[in-house]
Design a protein around this motif. Structure first.
Motif, PDB file in Angstrom:
ATOM      1  N   LEU A   1     -18.909 -31.138  32.001  1.00 37.56           N
ATOM      2  CA  LEU A   1     -20.244 -30.646  31.815  1.00 37.56           C
ATOM      3  C   LEU A   1     -20.150 -30.201  30.548  1.00 37.56           C
ATOM      4  CD1 LEU A   1     -20.259 -28.441  35.145  1.00 37.56           C
ATOM      5  CD2 LEU A   1     -21.593 -30.474  34.779  1.00 37.56           C
TER       6      LEU A   1
ATOM      7  N   GLY B   1     -18.582 -23.587  32.314  1.00 40.40           N
ATOM      8  CA  GLY B   1     -18.277 -24.854  33.323  1.00 40.40           C
ATOM      9  C   GLY B   1     -17.317 -24.687  34.328  1.00 40.40           C
TER      10      GLY B   1
ATOM     11  N   THR C   1     -25.470 -28.305  36.916  1.00 37.29           N
ATOM     12  CA  THR C   1     -25.919 -28.613  35.740  1.00 37.29           C
ATOM     13  C   THR C   1     -27.137 -27.623  35.528  1.00 37.29           C
ATOM     14  OG1 THR C   1     -27.688 -30.429  36.683  1.00 37.29           O
ATOM     15  CG2 THR C   1     -25.571 -30.999  35.687  1.00 37.29           C
TER      16      THR C   1
END
Lengths: 215, 215
Positions: B149, B154, B201
């Protein structure tokens, strides 16, 4: 859920005139016995009164509802039925964040965590425990959320939201993955609230409650 | 994770010339012993070889990686590290749906469900089991997702996604809430894929991967 409840009840306690504490305990033992043998759905306050050898009015005097009796029987560390009721009484667009905040505020207490993990372990170890818990959750939590949502896939949405909450509890309190185990209740509510909202209403945007994540 | 592994290893097996099956078993027992006493992070292939009384090259001959050895040691019903590796090899915007599809396809097998529930129960019952599992997951799953990511939060995003997956497994295979226990793998992937994608995300929209749910 004490397995000895049933045999204990078949002793001298039934029908004997008891003090306040004794009566309450007799009702709890009767409830435990009834939930164990009949499940949540088929157990009634009247049936519990009969097994406890007391007047049904007395059961209602000590416990306002079957959900109250069940929660006390299993030493429930949180009351998902109450948390849901309170969240549904607030603004529709804040249901997600209010659910997460209330649940974590309750479960962040070490004793509550321990009870929750114990309860989950029992449900994962014994089919009958999973069944009773599922019946309770279906009637008092999923059913009420679904009725409030009033959409065709309400049951699915409610169980999907439950899955995110249960997973959050398992990761935060059970296996304790960092950083999820350490972030504040408020940070968790701000991240997971919109996710729960999305599961339930198909949108995390307070303005547009109609858009589905599947579209 | 067999507790008898350590004592078993301190018997006559060490150093003796063994057949193929014996060598493999000796390595597995040594691995079990090392993971138990040192945890996942501090255990090395070399250390396992030493305890097993075999050449390190032989450990690598039987097991490609420490993750492989660990998974076999705990009879892992699914390989979260492999599922993640495969999902990360696909299109970025399909990571969520690919993770859910792969995990459920594996876990829908009854034997895998049983092993998963058993493993979770062990992790919820014993702190050391939770610790080893957490170390494995942090290094082989969360760490790899987070690295991919490449965003400041993350680790948080990866554990948040893990919480949704674990919750889905618990509700579907453990306490079996309807209708989540009965929908097809594909329906589950279509609903939960975008949720996982959002956790990871910050968006469930393939076009816009930058928007955060917290904004």
């Amino acid at each position: 859920m004490p397995l000895e409840a049933q045999s204990a009840l078949r002793g001298t306690r039934r029908g004997r005139r008891a003090g306040h504490g004794d009566t309450r305990l007799a009702i709890l033992k009767a409830a435990s016995s009834e939930f164990l043998s009949r499940g949540y759905d088929s157990t009634s306050m009247r049936g519990i009164a009969k097994v406890a050898g007391v007047d049904p009015a007395l059961v209602h005097h000590y416990f306002a509802s079957k959900a109250d009796l069940f929660a006390e029987t299993i030493s429930a560390p949180v009351r998902p039925d109450r948390i849901v009721r309170e969240a549904l009484a607030g603004p529709r667009e804040l249901i997600g964040v209010n659910l997460v905040r209330a649940a974590l505020t309750n479960l962040d207490k070490p004793s509550a965590q321990k009870q929750f993990i114990g309860l989950l372990r029992t449900a994962l170890s014994h089919d009958f425990a999973a069944t009773i818990l599922r019946q309770f959750m279906t009637r008092e939590v999923v059913g009420k959320l679904s009725k409030y949502l009033d959409v065709p896939d309400g049951d699915f949405r409610a169980t999907a939201a439950a899955s995110q909450l249960v997973g959050l509890f398992v990761i935060r309190y059970g296996v304790k993955f960092e950083p999820l185990a350490k972030i504040s209740v408020e940070d968790a509510a701000l991240h997971f609230g919109p996710i729960i909202q999305w599961h339930l209403t198909g949108s995390n945007d307070p303005i547009d409650m109609e858009q589905s994540p599947r579209e």
